[in-house]
Write a protein that holds these residues in place. Structure first.
Motif, mmCIF file in Angstrom:
data_model
loop_
_atom_site.group_PDB
_atom_site.id
_atom_site.type_symbol
_atom_site.label_atom_id
_atom_site.label_comp_id
_atom_site.label_asym_id
_atom_site.label_seq_id
_atom_site.Cartn_x
_atom_site.Cartn_y
_atom_site.Cartn_z
ATOM 1 N N ILE A 117 -13.784 17.728 -43.035
ATOM 2 C CA ILE A 117 -15.056 18.510 -42.607
ATOM 3 C C ILE A 117 -14.707 18.627 -41.072
ATOM 4 C CG2 ILE A 117 -16.970 19.999 -42.880
ATOM 5 C CD1 ILE A 117 -16.845 18.782 -46.246
ATOM 6 N N GLY A 118 -15.416 17.936 -40.570
ATOM 7 C CA GLY A 118 -15.132 17.909 -39.274
ATOM 8 C C GLY A 118 -13.958 18.732 -38.729
ATOM 9 N N ASP A 119 -12.996 18.082 -38.449
ATOM 10 C CA ASP A 119 -11.640 18.779 -38.309
ATOM 11 C C ASP A 119 -11.598 20.251 -38.568
ATOM 12 O OD1 ASP A 119 -10.810 16.445 -37.115
ATOM 13 O OD2 ASP A 119 -9.724 15.815 -38.241
ATOM 14 N N LEU A 120 -11.638 20.607 -39.734
ATOM 15 C CA LEU A 120 -11.722 21.683 -39.784
ATOM 16 C C LEU A 120 -12.546 22.674 -39.071
ATOM 17 C CD1 LEU A 120 -10.827 23.492 -42.210
ATOM 18 C CD2 LEU A 120 -12.116 23.514 -43.864
ATOM 19 N N PHE A 121 -13.524 22.404 -39.405
ATOM 20 C CA PHE A 121 -14.888 22.785 -38.563
ATOM 21 C C PHE A 121 -14.389 23.063 -36.684
ATOM 22 C CE2 PHE A 121 -19.018 22.968 -36.006
ATOM 23 C CZ PHE A 121 -19.714 24.249 -36.896
ATOM 24 N N CYS A 122 -14.109 22.328 -36.054
ATOM 25 C CA CYS A 122 -13.577 22.211 -34.532
ATOM 26 C C CYS A 122 -12.280 23.342 -34.913
ATOM 27 C CB CYS A 122 -12.977 20.711 -34.689
ATOM 28 S SG CYS A 122 -14.489 19.787 -34.177
ATOM 29 N N SER A 123 -11.359 23.349 -36.021
ATOM 30 C CA SER A 123 -10.330 23.649 -35.771
ATOM 31 C C SER A 123 -10.584 25.187 -36.318
ATOM 32 C CB SER A 123 -9.295 23.530 -36.307
ATOM 33 O OG SER A 123 -9.430 23.879 -37.880
ATOM 34 N N ILE A 124 -11.990 25.844 -36.013
ATOM 35 C CA ILE A 124 -12.151 26.788 -37.142
ATOM 36 C C ILE A 124 -12.801 27.208 -35.295
ATOM 37 C CG2 ILE A 124 -13.231 28.722 -37.603
ATOM 38 C CD1 ILE A 124 -13.523 26.878 -40.485
ATOM 39 N N ALA A 125 -13.800 26.453 -34.893
ATOM 40 C CA ALA A 125 -14.317 27.103 -33.660
ATOM 41 C C ALA A 125 -13.143 27.143 -32.797
ATOM 42 C CB ALA A 125 -15.026 25.812 -32.997
ATOM 43 N N VAL A 126 -12.020 25.790 -32.454
ATOM 44 C CA VAL A 126 -11.125 26.245 -31.440
ATOM 45 C C VAL A 126 -9.988 27.666 -31.328
ATOM 46 C CG1 VAL A 126 -8.846 25.361 -30.198
ATOM 47 C CG2 VAL A 126 -11.557 23.923 -30.838
ATOM 48 N N MET A 127 -9.722 27.554 -32.917
ATOM 49 C CA MET A 127 -9.543 29.281 -33.067
ATOM 50 C C MET A 127 -9.889 30.435 -32.967
ATOM 51 S SD MET A 127 -8.130 30.611 -37.105
ATOM 52 C CE MET A 127 -9.834 30.768 -37.997
ATOM 53 N N VAL A 128 -11.292 30.464 -33.056
ATOM 54 C CA VAL A 128 -12.287 31.411 -32.474
ATOM 55 C C VAL A 128 -11.879 31.745 -31.054
ATOM 56 C CG1 VAL A 128 -14.463 32.786 -32.485
ATOM 57 C CG2 VAL A 128 -13.713 31.754 -34.383
ATOM 58 N N ILE A 129 -11.976 31.031 -29.913
ATOM 59 C CA ILE A 129 -12.016 30.792 -28.664
ATOM 60 C C ILE A 129 -10.664 31.167 -28.292
ATOM 61 C CG2 ILE A 129 -11.545 29.534 -26.801
ATOM 62 C CD1 ILE A 129 -13.735 27.920 -28.202
ATOM 63 N N GLY A 130 -9.273 30.872 -29.169
ATOM 64 C CA GLY A 130 -8.086 31.491 -29.313
ATOM 65 C C GLY A 130 -7.964 32.449 -29.071
ATOM 66 N N PHE A 131 -8.720 33.271 -29.886
ATOM 67 C CA PHE A 131 -8.829 34.699 -30.529
ATOM 68 C C PHE A 131 -9.187 35.858 -29.239
ATOM 69 C CE2 PHE A 131 -10.926 38.928 -32.368
ATOM 70 C CZ PHE A 131 -9.945 38.977 -32.849
ATOM 71 N N GLY A 132 -10.582 34.839 -28.955
ATOM 72 C CA GLY A 132 -11.201 35.929 -28.014
ATOM 73 C C GLY A 132 -10.151 35.889 -26.454
ATOM 74 N N PHE A 133 -9.694 34.938 -26.269
ATOM 75 C CA PHE A 133 -8.670 34.449 -24.842
ATOM 76 C C PHE A 133 -7.285 35.921 -25.004
ATOM 77 C CE2 PHE A 133 -11.438 31.744 -23.629
ATOM 78 C CZ PHE A 133 -11.326 31.730 -21.754
ATOM 79 N N ALA A 134 -6.692 36.132 -26.962
ATOM 80 C CA ALA A 134 -5.695 36.737 -26.912
ATOM 81 C C ALA A 134 -6.164 38.307 -26.812
ATOM 82 C CB ALA A 134 -5.455 36.400 -28.166
ATOM 83 N N LEU A 135 -8.307 38.263 -27.233
ATOM 84 C CA LEU A 135 -8.373 39.473 -27.020
ATOM 85 C C LEU A 135 -8.580 40.102 -25.700
ATOM 86 C CD1 LEU A 135 -10.065 41.485 -29.007
ATOM 87 C CD2 LEU A 135 -11.927 40.317 -28.427
ATOM 88 N N LEU A 136 -8.396 39.080 -24.621
ATOM 89 C CA LEU A 136 -8.947 39.463 -23.349
ATOM 90 C C LEU A 136 -7.607 40.142 -23.126
ATOM 91 C CD1 LEU A 136 -11.217 36.690 -21.900
ATOM 92 C CD2 LEU A 136 -11.813 39.525 -21.468
ATOM 93 N N LEU A 137 -6.627 39.393 -23.431
ATOM 94 C CA LEU A 137 -4.899 39.702 -23.024
ATOM 95 C C LEU A 137 -4.669 41.325 -23.105
ATOM 96 C CD1 LEU A 137 -3.579 36.185 -23.120
ATOM 97 C CD2 LEU A 137 -3.795 37.267 -21.428
ATOM 98 N N LEU A 138 -5.144 40.903 -24.146
ATOM 99 C CA LEU A 138 -4.905 42.603 -24.765
ATOM 100 C C LEU A 138 -5.169 43.864 -24.834
ATOM 101 C CD1 LEU A 138 -4.066 41.148 -28.845
ATOM 102 C CD2 LEU A 138 -2.228 41.657 -26.790
#
Length: 175
Positions: A117-138
């Motif tokens: 669950i810790g890994d899952l929680f962190c993967s979601i948080a990091v995925m959202v960070i990646g999405f934010g930077f993808a949004l910045l790019l687009l």
């Protein structure tokens, strides 16, 4: 006839047989449900890595946005998210395939659940960070909505993290 006396461990085992069955059922259900979410995150992260923001040049085949800092952060966040979600899937698979022996409930299963669950929680948080930077790019470079969009996205992520903290605390506390 003499009745054989039971030692404390045998008495405890017999008295808590149903509790162990219920615990195994709950653990399998929790691990199975969480594995579905981890697989979904892994799928999204993998797709994000294969279909990068901006695409590729039709003439050279090179990534169009590769030299932007936001792209590097997106790529690193995507790779971390994929790795953490795969680690989470493996942790949940070890729980699902466990033999559920009495001793497993003492440390192995709770520790695996905590890490999964810790890994899952962190993967979601990091995925959202990646999405934010993808949004910045687009978003177009001259867009005035860019900072507002990213701030709103991260405010939403922080709210989700704060709401999720009690669950993480309950999982980590007993260990």
């Amino acid at each position: 006839k003499k009745q054989r006396r039971k030692n404390p461990k045998q008495v405890f085992r017999e008295a808590h047989q149903q509790l162990m069955k219920d615990g195994a059922k709950w653990m399998k259900h929790t691990a199975s449900s969480s594995a579905v979410f981890a697989t979904l995150i892994a799928t999204v992260a993998f797709a994000g890595g294969m279909h990068v923001p901006g695409g590729t040049s039709t003439t050279t085949g090179l990534l169009l946005l590769i030299y932007q800092k936001a792209f590097a952060i997106f790529a690193i966040a995507d790779a971390i998210s994929l790795s953490l979600s795969v680690a989470s899937i493996l942790a949940f698979l070890t729980i699902i395939t466990s033999r559920y022996a009495e001793d497993d409930f003492l440390s192995k299963l709770p520790t695996r659940l905590m890490f999964g669950i810790g890994d899952l929680f962190c993967s979601i948080a990091v995925m959202v960070i990646g999405f934010g930077f993808a949004l910045l790019l687009l978003l177009s470079p001259d867009s005035t909505d860019k900072p507002v969009s990213v701030v709103l996205l991260y405010a939403l992520m922080i709210m989700i993290l704060v709401v999720s903290l009690p669950l993480l605390y309950q999982i980590v506390r007993p260990i």
